[in-house]
Design an enzyme around this catalytic site. Structure first.
Site, short mmCIF file in Angstrom:
data_model
loop_
_atom_site.label_atom_id
_atom_site.label_comp_id
_atom_site.label_asym_id
_atom_site.label_seq_id
_atom_site.Cartn_x
_atom_site.Cartn_y
_atom_site.Cartn_z
N SER A 164 0.85 -1.19 0.00
CA SER A 164 0.00 0.00 0.00
C SER A 164 0.89 1.24 0.00
CB SER A 164 -0.90 0.02 1.24
OG SER A 164 -1.56 1.27 1.38
N TYR A 177 -1.59 -0.22 10.33
CA TYR A 177 -1.73 -0.74 8.96
C TYR A 177 -0.52 -0.29 8.13
CZ TYR A 177 -3.60 -1.25 4.22
OH TYR A 177 -3.79 -1.58 2.91
#
Length: 271
Positions: A164, A177
């Site tokens: 990501s 995250y």
């Protein structure tokens, strides 16, 4: 000079690349985790369309059967095998069943990941940290190792991790995250360096804002989806198929000299 290479690198001679099959996966077997929807499902379809036999995995077998049926109606060979990434026995079962059916593994896509908790990092407890790291980092590490003996036997094998842009530049309230995806990027580079001797290429795709359930989650919680899009050079949300296309490149002979790279598919977010 080629005789100095270890493993199966002698097979990866760019001088013999057939341009007509540069993006073909004919004869390959691929495992794609988190493939019952979103990015994983798109990657599975790209691979199957390119000729691969694709094993799709997610937690719920019923969801996998539904996806497999749709893709098989298009003439693709797709098999669903359920797997809970938090359980080592199920990861092994995924590999064992793939070998039982196809007797080979050539491509692994570690796509599955846990949705982040949206909160300040000081308000997150150890249980949340451990769960995110277990799914987003430990599972790709463990599954890659389980696939290693079979990837070593393959011609031009490839591992693709789905990271990501948050792993490059953390977003507010997505701290853990972001940490997990940064760790996955580092893990990718470690595998690429250490497994290059076996001819195994390992790369990571870092999607930006993409039209998935996760992007809907982010947009709903922080109410700034429009602002996020307007900051991008390409002022729109990415589509799953755009991640699938990048994955096909990294899995195919077209990327035979590409390893250890961070491929950002983010509309220019990382510029």
């Amino acid at each position: 000079m080629l005789s100095l290479y270890k493993g199966n690198q002698t097979k990866n001679d760019p001088s013999i690349m057939d341009l007509s099959t540069a993006f073909s996966l004919q004869g390959k077997v691929a495992i794609v985790t988190g493939a019952s929807k979103g990015i994983g499902c798109s990657i599975a379809e790209f691979f199957a369309a390119a000729g691969a036999k694709v094993v799709i995995s997610a937690r719920k077998q019923a969801d996998l059967e539904e996806v497999a049926e749709k893709l098989m109606k298009k003439g693709y060979e797709v098999t669903g095998i359920s797997c809970n990434l938090e359980k080592s026995a199920e990861l092994k079962n995924l590999v064992d069943k793939t070998i039982e059916k196809y007797n080979q593994i050539d491509i692994l896509v570690n796509n599955a990941g846990i949705n982040p908790v949206y909160d300040h990092i000081q308000d997150l407890d150890l249980e949340v940290f451990e769960k995110i790291m277990k799914v987003n980092v430990k599972a790709p590490f463990e599954l890659s190792k389980l696939c290693l003996p079979y990837l070593r036997q393959s011609y031009n094998p490839s591992i693709i991790n789905i990271g990501s842009t948050d792993g490059i530049s953390p977003e507010p309230k997505l701290g853990l995250y972001s940490v997990s995806k940064a760790a996955l990027i580092s893990l990718t580079k470690v595998f690429a360096k250490e497994w290059g001797d076996y001819g195994i290429r390992v790369n990571v795709i870092c999607p930006g804002l993409t039209r998935t359930k996760f992007s809907n989650f982010v947009g709903f919680r922080n109410k700034c989806m429009e602002d996020m899009v307007n900051k991008l050079p390409i002022k729109r949300i990415g589509e799953n198929k755009e991640i699938g296309a990048m994955a096909l490149f990294l899995a195919s002979p077209a990327s035979s000299y590409t390893t250890g790279t961070i491929m950002s598919v983010d509309g220019g977010f990382a510029i």
